[in-house]
Design an enzyme around this catalytic site. Structure first.
Site, PDB file in Angstrom:
ATOM      1  N   CYS A   1       0.801  -1.230   0.000  1.00  0.00           N
ATOM      2  CA  CYS A   1       0.000   0.000   0.000  1.00  0.00           C
ATOM      3  C   CYS A   1       0.831   1.276   0.000  1.00  0.00           C
ATOM      4  CB  CYS A   1      -0.939  -0.003   1.196  1.00  0.00           C
ATOM      5  SG  CYS A   1      -1.866  -1.529   1.351  1.00  0.00           S
TER       6      CYS A   1
ATOM      7  N   HIS B   1      -4.138   7.001   6.252  1.00  0.00           N
ATOM      8  CA  HIS B   1      -4.265   5.734   5.524  1.00  0.00           C
ATOM      9  C   HIS B   1      -5.668   5.180   5.756  1.00  0.00           C
ATOM     10  CE1 HIS B   1      -2.847   2.422   3.243  1.00  0.00           C
ATOM     11  NE2 HIS B   1      -2.780   1.566   4.239  1.00  0.00           N
TER      12      HIS B   1
ATOM     13  N   HIS C   1     -10.134   0.991  -0.696  1.00  0.00           N
ATOM     14  CA  HIS C   1      -8.673   0.984  -0.536  1.00  0.00           C
ATOM     15  C   HIS C   1      -8.060   0.626  -1.885  1.00  0.00           C
ATOM     16  CE1 HIS C   1      -4.683   0.468   0.701  1.00  0.00           C
ATOM     17  NE2 HIS C   1      -4.833  -0.295   1.773  1.00  0.00           N
TER      18      HIS C   1
END
Length: 329
Positions: A155, A280, A314
Site C-alpha cells: 500500500c 491511511h 482501498h
C-alpha cells in the site's frame, strides 16, 4: 533544490475527472462503492464504471485494464508532459510508478481460459501482468528514453514512488518525472484479503467504532514532478519500516511517527503548521487503532484528519498518489 508538482490526472470509483471527483468527495458520495461477486466472495468494491481509453494494437503486448487506467490518467496531463518533453528532451523525462498487482487480472482470465480450452488465449502475454508493465507501457507510448521503473511495496507503493522520482531529479538523471500509481481490481486481491478476514461485511468505516474491515477499490493517479515552478511544491518525504508482522502493524505506531517526523524535518516544518492529514485509514481494527495513536503522539488532537477510503475503497498501490491528489484538489 526546489521541486514542484506541475500537473495531476486521476480517476477512481468516485469519479473520472478532477471536477466531478472533487464535487463528489466534498459531498461524501459513496455511490462508487458497489456490491460485486466478479472477483470472488460477494463484497463491496470501488469499481470504475466510466469508459476507459483503448490501447492501440501496436501496444497490444501491454493490453490490460491497469494500463488503461494509466492511459486515462495520462490523458489529463498529456499537454504538460508534451511541454516538458519539448523543453527537456525525451531522455530527461523519467517514469516512476507504484502498483501492487499490475495486470494480474489478465493472468486470472487467461488461466480460466486455459482450464476451459486447454490453451492460453492468443492475446495473452506475461508482460500484461509484470509489475513493471505500467512504466514500460507509458515509456513506449510517450517515446521516452529516461529511467522508467515500478515500485511494489504493497500500500505504500505510489508514495515511495515520489521519493524515487525526487531522487532521479536530485541526481541530475532527469529534469521531470511522471510519478504516481495504478491498481485494478482482481481476484488475487479480493481473495487474499478475504483469507485474512479483512474485508468489511458492508461499507467500510474508517476510524469508526464499529469498523470491521476494508472495501477494495481501483484507481490511477499521475503527477508531473519537475524543476519547473508549479502550483504545488513537494516539500518533505519520510519513510520507515517496523518489520513487526507480515500483515499487522506495530500497535505502538512508533515507526509511523518516525516516518511522519522525517517528512516534517525534510520540509523544515513543525507539526502545528500542518492543516490537514489524509490518513491511511483502512477501516481495519489494527491499522486505525495504531494510526490514530501515532498521529496523536505527533500532532496531539490539534489537526484536522480523515480517511477518503470510505468513498473510494482501498486502492492499494495507487492509494498514496490518489490521496495526495485529493489533498492538492
Amino acid at each position: 533544490m526546489k521541486l514542484y508538482l506541475n500537473d495531476l490526472g486521476l480517476l477512481c470509483a468516485t469519479g473520472s475527472s478532477k471536477s466531478d471527483l472533487l464535487k463528489r468527495l466534498l459531498m461524501g458520495d459513496r455511490s462508487g462503492l458497489v456490491l460485486s461477486d466478479t472477483f470472488g466472495p460477494t463484497t463491496i468494491v470501488g469499481q470504475i464504471t466510466s469508459e476507459l481509453p483503448l490501447i492501440d494494437t501496436q501496444y497490444s503486448l501491454y493490453q490490460c485494464r491497469n494500463n488503461q487506467l494509466l492511459l486515462a490518467a495520462l490523458s489529463q496531463i498529456k499537454a504538460t508532459v508534451n511541454k516538458m518533453t519539448a523543453k527537456f528532451g525525451n531522455d530527461r523525462i523519467g517514469i516512476v510508478l507504484g502498483t501492487s498487482t499490475s495486470g494480474v487480472r489478465n493472468t486470472e482470465l487467461a488461466l480460466d481460459y486455459l482450464t476451459k480450452h486447454g490453451k492460453l488465449p492468443e492475446q495473452f502475454h506475461y508482460k500484461q501482468q509484470q509489475m513493471g508493465a505500467g512504466a514500460d507501457f507509458l515509456s513506449a507510448y510517450l517515446g521516452l528514453t529516461g529511467p522508467a521503473y515500478t515500485i511494489s511495496t504493497a500500500c505504500s507503493s505510489s508514495g515511495k514512488a515520489f521519493a524515487s522520482a525526487r531522487r532521479l531529479i536530485e541526481l541530475n538523471l532527469c529534469d521531470a518525472v511522471i510519478v504516481g500509481g495504478a491498481d485494478s481490481l482482481c481476484s488475487l486481491t479480493i481473495n487474499g484479503f478475504s483469507a485474512l478476514e479483512s474485508l468489511s461485511t458492508g461499507y467500510c468505516k474508517p476510524f469508526g467504532l464499529h469498523r470491521n474491515g476494508i472495501n477494495i477499490g481501483e484507481a490511477a493517479s499521475l503527477f508531473v514532478l519537475s524543476i519547473d515552478a508549479g502550483p504545488v511544491q513537494l516539500l518533505g518525504i519520510g519513510s520507515s519500516s517496523d518489520a513487526y508482522h507480515f500483515s499487522a502493524p506495530d500497535p505502538s505506531g512508533k515507526l509511523v511517527v518516525r516516518a511522519m517526523q522525517q517528512a516534517l524535518t525534510d520540509a523544515d516544518k513543525k507539526a502545528h503548521e500542518v492543516d490537514y492529514l489524509n490518513l491511511h485509514g483502512t477501516a481495519t481494527l489494527l491499522n486505525d487503532a495504531m494510526e490514530s495513536k501515532a498521529v496523536n503522539q505527533l500532532f496531539s488532537d490539534k489537526v484536522a484528519a480523515s480517511s477518503s477510503k470510505g468513498m473510494t475503497g482501498h486502492t492499494l498501490g495507487a492509494a498514496a498518489a490518489l490521496e495526495l491528489g485529493f489533498c492538492w484538489m
